[in-house]
Design an enzyme around this catalytic site. Sequence first.
Site, short mmCIF file in Angstrom:
data_model
loop_
_atom_site.label_atom_id
_atom_site.label_comp_id
_atom_site.label_asym_id
_atom_site.label_seq_id
_atom_site.Cartn_x
_atom_site.Cartn_y
_atom_site.Cartn_z
N SER A 133 -8.16 1.10 12.81
CA SER A 133 -7.80 0.16 11.75
C SER A 133 -6.30 -0.03 11.78
O SER A 133 -5.56 0.79 12.35
CB SER A 133 -8.22 0.74 10.39
OG SER A 133 -7.66 0.01 9.32
N TYR A 146 -8.78 7.80 4.36
CA TYR A 146 -9.16 6.81 5.38
C TYR A 146 -8.07 6.69 6.44
O TYR A 146 -8.37 6.72 7.65
CB TYR A 146 -9.42 5.47 4.72
CG TYR A 146 -9.81 4.37 5.67
CD1 TYR A 146 -11.08 4.36 6.25
CD2 TYR A 146 -8.92 3.35 6.00
CE1 TYR A 146 -11.45 3.34 7.13
CE2 TYR A 146 -9.29 2.35 6.88
CZ TYR A 146 -10.56 2.35 7.44
OH TYR A 146 -10.92 1.35 8.31
#
Length: 275
Positions: A133, A146
């Site tokens: 990401s 995350y």
Amino acid sequence: MDQVWFITGAGRGFGRAFAEEAVKRGDRVIAGLRHLPDGDPFFRQEAVLPLHLDVTDPETIRGAVEEGLAHFGRIDVLINNAGFGLSGAFEETSDSDLRSLFETDYFGVVNVTREVLPVMRGQNSGVILNVASQGGLTGYAGSSAYCAAKFAVVGLSEVLRQELAPFHIEVSAVCPGSFRTDFRKPGSMREPSLKVDAYDGTAVRRAGDFLHANRDNQAGDPKKAAVFLCDMVEKGYLPSRILIGAKCCADVKDMLKEQLEDIASYEAASAQTDF
């Protein structure tokens, strides 16, 4: 190209987009799914083999790899795509929350790659794309768990790229920005077990509110991302990190510029620490 792709989390979002694009180009797909589809015509095609796969369960991974090989004979491209998000302050994130996220987002990549690597080494070829990401390159308030998992995926990819080069296996970390998948919706985006009122009104809450309020209006198109990524694979050489999205590229370039300026500000003094 007639390649065989093994894609985790292939039921929706990026995974589904990658699978559809690969099939459109004449390739075949081993589609790893937590829940096997019922009546979905895409998964009934001869070029697609839908298999039950839980990236946290080594037995289902081993079974899927074995069945995929028996059916298609090889695995040319692995996309480690399965994962979910967690939005909340670090202080609100319990050990259980953190470990659960890492089991899927990081160790899921580890588990699947371990099973596929011997196959690719035996072929003396392969491509491994680990979907991280933009949050694996830049930290964001409210996303400590995350971002930590995705930073770990990027780091693992960097090392695997070096270790597997002698076997003609390319490894890249895929780092998308904001795309219009269901990633921000319940089931894909979770909240921590605790709530600390002290964070009300801070960047943590603003980030969470933004994610909830902007679930379907992200700038990125997953289908166009799939076209872009398949084009990158077809070129025959992959960079160590593949950023996807205009804002993602611009933001990361700005971050790297700031980091270079920071290093320059203390480099002379830092150099004096050598013997």
